[in-house]
Design a protein around this motif. Structure first.
Motif, PDB file in Angstrom:
ATOM      1  N   SER A 208       0.838  -1.200   0.000  1.00  0.00           N
ATOM      2  CA  SER A 208       0.000   0.000   0.000  1.00  0.00           C
ATOM      3  C   SER A 208       0.874   1.251   0.000  1.00  0.00           C
ATOM      4  N   ARG A 209       1.863   1.245   0.877  1.00  0.00           N
ATOM      5  CA  ARG A 209       2.769   2.395   0.985  1.00  0.00           C
ATOM      6  C   ARG A 209       3.599   2.573  -0.282  1.00  0.00           C
ATOM      7  N   LEU A 210       4.028   1.447  -0.849  1.00  0.00           N
ATOM      8  CA  LEU A 210       4.821   1.505  -2.089  1.00  0.00           C
ATOM      9  C   LEU A 210       4.022   2.110  -3.233  1.00  0.00           C
ATOM     10  N   ASN A 211       2.765   1.719  -3.361  1.00  0.00           N
ATOM     11  CA  ASN A 211       1.919   2.268  -4.421  1.00  0.00           C
ATOM     12  C   ASN A 211       1.793   3.780  -4.286  1.00  0.00           C
ATOM     13  N   ILE A 212       1.580   4.245  -3.074  1.00  0.00           N
ATOM     14  CA  ILE A 212       1.430   5.681  -2.845  1.00  0.00           C
ATOM     15  C   ILE A 212       2.745   6.402  -3.127  1.00  0.00           C
ATOM     16  N   LEU A 213       3.854   5.817  -2.685  1.00  0.00           N
ATOM     17  CA  LEU A 213       5.170   6.431  -2.938  1.00  0.00           C
ATOM     18  C   LEU A 213       5.501   6.429  -4.433  1.00  0.00           C
ATOM     19  N   ALA A 214       5.138   5.338  -5.118  1.00  0.00           N
ATOM     20  CA  ALA A 214       5.385   5.280  -6.566  1.00  0.00           C
ATOM     21  C   ALA A 214       4.583   6.357  -7.281  1.00  0.00           C
ATOM     22  N   SER A 215       3.351   6.549  -6.839  1.00  0.00           N
ATOM     23  CA  SER A 215       2.524   7.587  -7.446  1.00  0.00           C
ATOM     24  C   SER A 215       3.084   8.965  -7.140  1.00  0.00           C
ATOM     25  N   MET A 216       3.616   9.139  -5.937  1.00  0.00           N
ATOM     26  CA  MET A 216       4.257  10.415  -5.586  1.00  0.00           C
ATOM     27  C   MET A 216       5.455  10.685  -6.491  1.00  0.00           C
ATOM     28  N   LYS A 217       6.226   9.634  -6.753  1.00  0.00           N
ATOM     29  CA  LYS A 217       7.392   9.793  -7.624  1.00  0.00           C
ATOM     30  C   LYS A 217       6.968  10.222  -9.023  1.00  0.00           C
ATOM     31  N   SER A 218       5.854   9.672  -9.483  1.00  0.00           N
ATOM     32  CA  SER A 218       5.387  10.030 -10.820  1.00  0.00           C
ATOM     33  C   SER A 218       4.932  11.480 -10.890  1.00  0.00           C
ATOM     34  N   GLN A 219       4.503  12.027  -9.755  1.00  0.00           N
ATOM     35  CA  GLN A 219       4.057  13.418  -9.722  1.00  0.00           C
ATOM     36  C   GLN A 219       5.230  14.388  -9.793  1.00  0.00           C
TER      37      GLN A 219
END
Length: 252
Positions: A235-246
């Protein structure tokens, strides 16, 4: 009167029927061949291509169906597949040679083609839809609706990463906290709470925290942990990955 159709003809018919069912197009995916490949690839900002058997099936194919379904929600991303035949007319064998997947054991292989780049980026992780979509989101900088991610909060993260004044950052954090309070679903609240905590850490430690934290959690997720803990890491990885894409730039 008994049907006298030869048994071998019935077998051939059932075999063809079986393969036709398996060959049905995957929803959200575009089949490519040697004639269409370059024409299609060049016209899209990002294209994720799966190189596989002509008639793939099993768990890995089920993961691809998830990737195609969820990835198709991003308008700048095309999900495509190339079916490679190792017998008969050896369909698409030239593409297999060109991209280094001529050996059957090297497939399925996922490659991400980005507009303006001459070589694709190889995916080297497990064949899991979340891992593959995180890979795409990270390298393409495109927002993909990964599980646990909230588009409203990703937009706030993008603003936070681009802000330069402490006052502006504080205002964005406040917006995030207010947005959290308005949520009704428990799952959304839990995920939004992770966003807010991570955003506060970004303010404290700088934008590089996103990459550092992603790498840290990724390493932890690969260790032997309980299913519940692994799910929490994902869950945390998905959110962090999405943050990186931003972030929109390579330093993250």
């Amino acid at each position: 009167m008994m049907d006298k159709t030869p048994v071998y003809l019935i077998f051939v018919y059932l075999t063809l029927l079986f393969y036709n069912v398996r060959a049905l197009a995957v929803k959200g995916s575009v089949p490519l061949d040697s004639l269409t490949f370059d024409k299609v690839i060049s016209k899209h900002k990002a294209v994720l291509v799966k190189f596989d058997e002509t008639y793939p099936y099993g768990e890995k194919q089920e993961e691809y169906k998830k990737v195609a379904s969820r990835g198709s929600s991003q308008p700048d991303l095309l999900i495509a597949e190339v079916g490679i035949q190792d017998y008969g007319n050896k369909e698409n064998s030239e593409l297999a040679e060109r991209f280094g997947v001529a050996k059957k054991e090297d497939r399925p292989a996922y490659k991400l083609f980005l507009q303006g780049q001459t070589e694709p980026i190889d995916y080297e992780g497990e064949i899991k839809d979340e891992d593959i979509l995180r890979f795409v989101s990270h390298h393409s900088k495109l927002w993909i609706g990964l599980e646990n991610c909230l588009q409203e909060f990703d937009q706030l993260v993008k603003r936070l990463l681009g802000s330069t004044s402490d006052e502006e950052k504080s205002g964005i954090i406040q917006e995030a906290e207010e947005a959290l309070q308005k949520l009704e679903k428990d799952d959304d609240k839990n995920n939004a709470d992770i966003y807010v905590k991570l955003m506060k850490k970004i303010v404290q430690k700088g934008n590089s925290f996103v990459k550092d934290e992603y790498d840290r959690v990724k390493k932890l997720s690969e260790e032997k942990v309980s299913d519940a803990k692994k799910k929490s890491f994902e869950s945390r990885l998905n959110i962090l990955a999405s943050m990186k894409s931003q972030a929109g730039h390579d330093e993250l």
